[in-house]
Motif scaffolding. Structure first.
Motif, mmCIF file in Angstrom:
data_model
loop_
_atom_site.group_PDB
_atom_site.id
_atom_site.type_symbol
_atom_site.label_atom_id
_atom_site.label_comp_id
_atom_site.label_asym_id
_atom_site.label_seq_id
_atom_site.Cartn_x
_atom_site.Cartn_y
_atom_site.Cartn_z
ATOM 1 N N SER A 44 0.861 -1.181 0.000
ATOM 2 C CA SER A 44 0.000 0.000 0.000
ATOM 3 C C SER A 44 0.899 1.233 0.000
ATOM 4 N N THR A 45 0.762 2.079 -1.004
ATOM 5 C CA THR A 45 1.629 3.256 -1.078
ATOM 6 C C THR A 45 1.554 4.075 0.207
ATOM 7 N N ARG A 46 0.354 4.348 0.678
ATOM 8 C CA ARG A 46 0.193 5.182 1.877
ATOM 9 C C ARG A 46 0.868 4.548 3.093
ATOM 10 N N LEU A 47 0.619 3.266 3.332
ATOM 11 C CA LEU A 47 1.206 2.603 4.500
ATOM 12 C C LEU A 47 2.715 2.438 4.338
ATOM 13 N N HIS A 48 3.153 2.180 3.123
ATOM 14 C CA HIS A 48 4.578 2.010 2.846
ATOM 15 C C HIS A 48 5.343 3.302 3.128
ATOM 16 N N VAL A 49 4.851 4.391 2.593
ATOM 17 C CA VAL A 49 5.509 5.687 2.806
ATOM 18 C C VAL A 49 5.464 6.056 4.289
ATOM 19 N N ARG A 50 4.326 5.827 4.924
ATOM 20 C CA ARG A 50 4.200 6.165 6.339
ATOM 21 C C ARG A 50 5.223 5.410 7.185
#
Length: 121
Positions: A44-50
């Protein structure tokens, strides 16, 4: 529900455990929980970046400058590569491993990921 929706509570739980470990003065354990959050959320882009952002914050608190530089690069990679599926499965996300290296997934994390993938829509 999507994989991201299904996996988010588990990622959040690992982040909470990381915060608790940090508050207890156990920075190594805190980073291990961030690595677990990374493995779970890297699709998940959002979870990965976070997760990489939290690893960057950890590196600043711990004055781990090599880790900080590694996380800056990984944030860019997570932002631009996750959506197109360029993530190495099981990679723990720290600067101590190549950002391109697939790694074995801990059995307990593999089970969580499988449940998230197969949850009813």
């Amino acid at each position: 529900m999507s994989y991201t929706d299904n996996i988010r509570p588990y990622v959040e739980a690992e982040i909470n455990l990381a915060e608790q470990a940090h508050a207890a003065g156990n920075s190594s354990k805190a980073f291990t929980h961030l690595e677990n959050a990374h493995v779970l959320g890297q699709n998940s882009t959002r979870l990965h970046v976070r997760t990489h952002w939290l690893m960057l914050r950890w590196s600043v608190r711990e004055r781990q400058w090599r880790e900080l530089l590694g996380q800056l690069l990984r944030i860019v990679g997570a932002t631009t590569k996750t959506a197109v599926g360029l993530v190495p499965t099981g990679n723990t996300g720290g600067a101590n491993v190549s950002p391109f290296k697939p790694m074995p997934v801990k059995p307990e994390l593999a089970e969580i990921m499988e449940r998230a993938r197969n949850a009813p829509l």
